[in-house]
Design a protein around this motif. Structure first.
Motif, PDB file in Angstrom:
ATOM      1  N   MET A 259      11.984  -9.690  -9.578  1.00 56.39           N
ATOM      2  CA  MET A 259      12.050  -9.057  -8.144  1.00 56.39           C
ATOM      3  C   MET A 259      11.446  -7.639  -7.945  1.00 56.39           C
ATOM      4  N   ALA A 260      11.457  -6.825  -9.050  1.00 58.70           N
ATOM      5  CA  ALA A 260      11.025  -5.449  -8.613  1.00 58.70           C
ATOM      6  C   ALA A 260       9.481  -5.529  -8.732  1.00 58.70           C
ATOM      7  N   LEU A 261       8.717  -6.612  -9.198  1.00 61.76           N
ATOM      8  CA  LEU A 261       7.486  -6.685  -9.308  1.00 61.76           C
ATOM      9  C   LEU A 261       6.761  -7.285  -7.826  1.00 61.76           C
ATOM     10  N   VAL A 262       7.616  -8.054  -7.117  1.00 57.76           N
ATOM     11  CA  VAL A 262       7.349  -8.311  -5.957  1.00 57.76           C
ATOM     12  C   VAL A 262       7.439  -7.212  -4.985  1.00 57.76           C
ATOM     13  N   ILE A 263       8.611  -6.689  -5.036  1.00 60.05           N
ATOM     14  CA  ILE A 263       8.737  -5.498  -4.174  1.00 60.05           C
ATOM     15  C   ILE A 263       7.501  -4.695  -4.542  1.00 60.05           C
ATOM     16  N   TYR A 264       7.439  -4.101  -5.464  1.00 60.54           N
ATOM     17  CA  TYR A 264       5.966  -3.317  -6.187  1.00 60.54           C
ATOM     18  C   TYR A 264       4.893  -3.666  -5.364  1.00 60.54           C
ATOM     19  N   THR A 265       4.570  -5.082  -5.432  1.00 59.00           N
ATOM     20  CA  THR A 265       3.068  -5.618  -5.046  1.00 59.00           C
ATOM     21  C   THR A 265       3.353  -5.598  -3.323  1.00 59.00           C
ATOM     22  N   ALA A 266       4.373  -5.612  -2.741  1.00 59.74           N
ATOM     23  CA  ALA A 266       4.402  -5.733  -1.213  1.00 59.74           C
ATOM     24  C   ALA A 266       4.370  -4.222  -0.945  1.00 59.74           C
ATOM     25  N   VAL A 267       4.775  -3.480  -1.607  1.00 66.15           N
ATOM     26  CA  VAL A 267       4.673  -2.027  -1.089  1.00 66.15           C
ATOM     27  C   VAL A 267       3.024  -1.508  -1.145  1.00 66.15           C
ATOM     28  N   ALA A 268       2.357  -1.984  -2.393  1.00 64.46           N
ATOM     29  CA  ALA A 268       0.976  -1.625  -2.623  1.00 64.46           C
ATOM     30  C   ALA A 268       0.078  -2.271  -1.576  1.00 64.46           C
ATOM     31  N   VAL A 269       0.539  -3.303  -1.177  1.00 61.15           N
ATOM     32  CA  VAL A 269      -0.272  -4.092  -0.406  1.00 61.15           C
ATOM     33  C   VAL A 269      -0.049  -3.521   1.081  1.00 61.15           C
ATOM     34  N   VAL A 270       1.256  -2.984   1.421  1.00 62.25           N
ATOM     35  CA  VAL A 270       1.408  -2.558   2.798  1.00 62.25           C
ATOM     36  C   VAL A 270       0.697  -1.276   2.652  1.00 62.25           C
ATOM     37  N   LEU A 271       0.651  -0.434   1.725  1.00 66.34           N
ATOM     38  CA  LEU A 271       0.485   1.228   1.576  1.00 66.34           C
ATOM     39  C   LEU A 271      -1.155   0.916   1.860  1.00 66.34           C
ATOM     40  N   ILE A 272      -1.801  -0.104   1.025  1.00 64.53           N
ATOM     41  CA  ILE A 272      -3.195  -0.333   1.260  1.00 64.53           C
ATOM     42  C   ILE A 272      -3.705  -0.688   2.522  1.00 64.53           C
ATOM     43  N   GLY A 273      -3.104  -1.568   3.200  1.00 66.68           N
ATOM     44  CA  GLY A 273      -3.367  -2.052   4.521  1.00 66.68           C
ATOM     45  C   GLY A 273      -3.338  -0.732   5.483  1.00 66.68           C
ATOM     46  N   VAL A 274      -2.090   0.012   5.453  1.00 64.67           N
ATOM     47  CA  VAL A 274      -1.905   1.032   6.373  1.00 64.67           C
ATOM     48  C   VAL A 274      -3.077   2.221   6.074  1.00 64.67           C
ATOM     49  N   LEU A 275      -3.596   2.488   4.971  1.00 66.53           N
ATOM     50  CA  LEU A 275      -4.664   3.291   4.692  1.00 66.53           C
ATOM     51  C   LEU A 275      -5.957   2.771   5.253  1.00 66.53           C
ATOM     52  N   LEU A 276      -6.222   1.674   5.007  1.00 73.53           N
ATOM     53  CA  LEU A 276      -7.461   0.889   5.583  1.00 73.53           C
ATOM     54  C   LEU A 276      -7.540   1.021   7.188  1.00 73.53           C
ATOM     55  N   LEU A 277      -6.224   0.865   7.599  1.00 80.36           N
ATOM     56  CA  LEU A 277      -6.170   0.805   9.153  1.00 80.36           C
ATOM     57  C   LEU A 277      -6.292   2.176   9.694  1.00 80.36           C
ATOM     58  N   ALA A 278      -5.724   3.135   8.959  1.00 82.81           N
ATOM     59  CA  ALA A 278      -5.997   4.667   9.373  1.00 82.81           C
ATOM     60  C   ALA A 278      -7.241   4.827   9.269  1.00 82.81           C
ATOM     61  N   ALA A 279      -8.180   4.643   8.137  1.00 82.17           N
ATOM     62  CA  ALA A 279      -9.364   5.059   8.189  1.00 82.17           C
ATOM     63  C   ALA A 279     -10.146   4.467   9.161  1.00 82.17           C
ATOM     64  N   TRP A 280      -9.903   3.079   9.412  1.00 79.65           N
ATOM     65  CA  TRP A 280     -10.736   2.534  10.582  1.00 79.65           C
ATOM     66  C   TRP A 280     -10.313   3.086  12.039  1.00 79.65           C
ATOM     67  N   TRP A 281      -9.201   3.277  12.354  1.00 83.97           N
ATOM     68  CA  TRP A 281      -8.883   3.849  13.519  1.00 83.97           C
ATOM     69  C   TRP A 281      -9.426   5.498  13.610  1.00 83.97           C
ATOM     70  N   LEU A 282      -9.075   6.190  12.640  1.00 83.77           N
ATOM     71  CA  LEU A 282      -9.468   7.628  12.728  1.00 83.77           C
ATOM     72  C   LEU A 282     -11.044   7.961  12.435  1.00 83.77           C
ATOM     73  N   GLY A 283     -11.434   6.889  11.738  1.00 84.42           N
ATOM     74  CA  GLY A 283     -13.218   7.245  11.684  1.00 84.42           C
ATOM     75  C   GLY A 283     -14.049   7.123  12.712  1.00 84.42           C
ATOM     76  N   ALA A 284     -14.959   7.847  12.521  1.00 81.72           N
ATOM     77  CA  ALA A 284     -16.097   7.811  13.575  1.00 81.72           C
ATOM     78  C   ALA A 284     -16.737   6.430  13.890  1.00 81.72           C
ATOM     79  N   LYS A 285     -16.891   6.256  15.352  1.00 78.11           N
ATOM     80  CA  LYS A 285     -17.311   4.936  15.741  1.00 78.11           C
ATOM     81  C   LYS A 285     -18.733   4.936  16.101  1.00 78.11           C
ATOM     82  N   THR A 286     -19.420   6.048  15.967  1.00 77.29           N
ATOM     83  CA  THR A 286     -20.731   5.931  16.520  1.00 77.29           C
ATOM     84  C   THR A 286     -21.816   5.538  15.224  1.00 77.29           C
ATOM     85  N   ARG A 287     -22.834   4.788  15.561  1.00 79.34           N
ATOM     86  CA  ARG A 287     -23.872   4.404  14.756  1.00 79.34           C
ATOM     87  C   ARG A 287     -25.136   4.839  15.206  1.00 79.34           C
TER      88      ARG A 287
END
Length: 119
Positions: free
Chosen positions: A1-29
């Motif tokens: 059970m602890a492995l499932v919770i750890y995996t879920a927290v890791a996946v959510v944390l990575i998703g939040v960081l990727l979303l924040a980088a996309w949202w806060l990053g520069a959009k100009t090319r």
């Protein structure tokens, strides 16, 4: 059970960081942003360089024999605890590696320089 919770927290944390980088990053090319950076020098020609095959063979030989050395040193550190079974296993391991080296030699994998037949 602890492995499932750890995996879920890791996946959510990575998703939040990727979303924040996309949202806060520069959009100009621009064309300059799309260029490769070569220490301030504008790159010319193709980025693909044809390395000779022996370069890759040396790298693969290094990896294979480095891993082999780790296994043999580990066995040597505990040889008195492993007994006859350990001796049989390491002997089989070394014989398989030597057979692979002989096969590579017969196939010409160790012929890196010009040979007498190619003259």
């Amino acid at each position: 059970m602890a492995l499932v919770i750890y995996t879920a927290v890791a996946v959510v944390l990575i998703g939040v960081l990727l979303l924040a980088a996309w949202w806060l990053g520069a959009k100009t090319r621009s064309e300059n942003k799309g260029m490769a950076y070569e220490s301030g020098v504008i790159p010319t020609g193709s980025a693909r360089l044809a390395y000779p095959v022996p370069f890759y063979l040396v790298a693969i030989f290094f990896i294979v024999f480095d891993v082999e050395a780790v296994f043999i040193f580990t066995w040597a550190a505990a040889w008195d605890l492993l007994g006859l079974a350990g001796m049989i296993h390491i002997t089989f391991f070394i014989v398989v590696l030597l057979l692979g080296l002989v096969w590579l030699w017969l196939k010409g994998g160790l012929d890196w320089g010009p040979s007498r037949e190619q003259k």
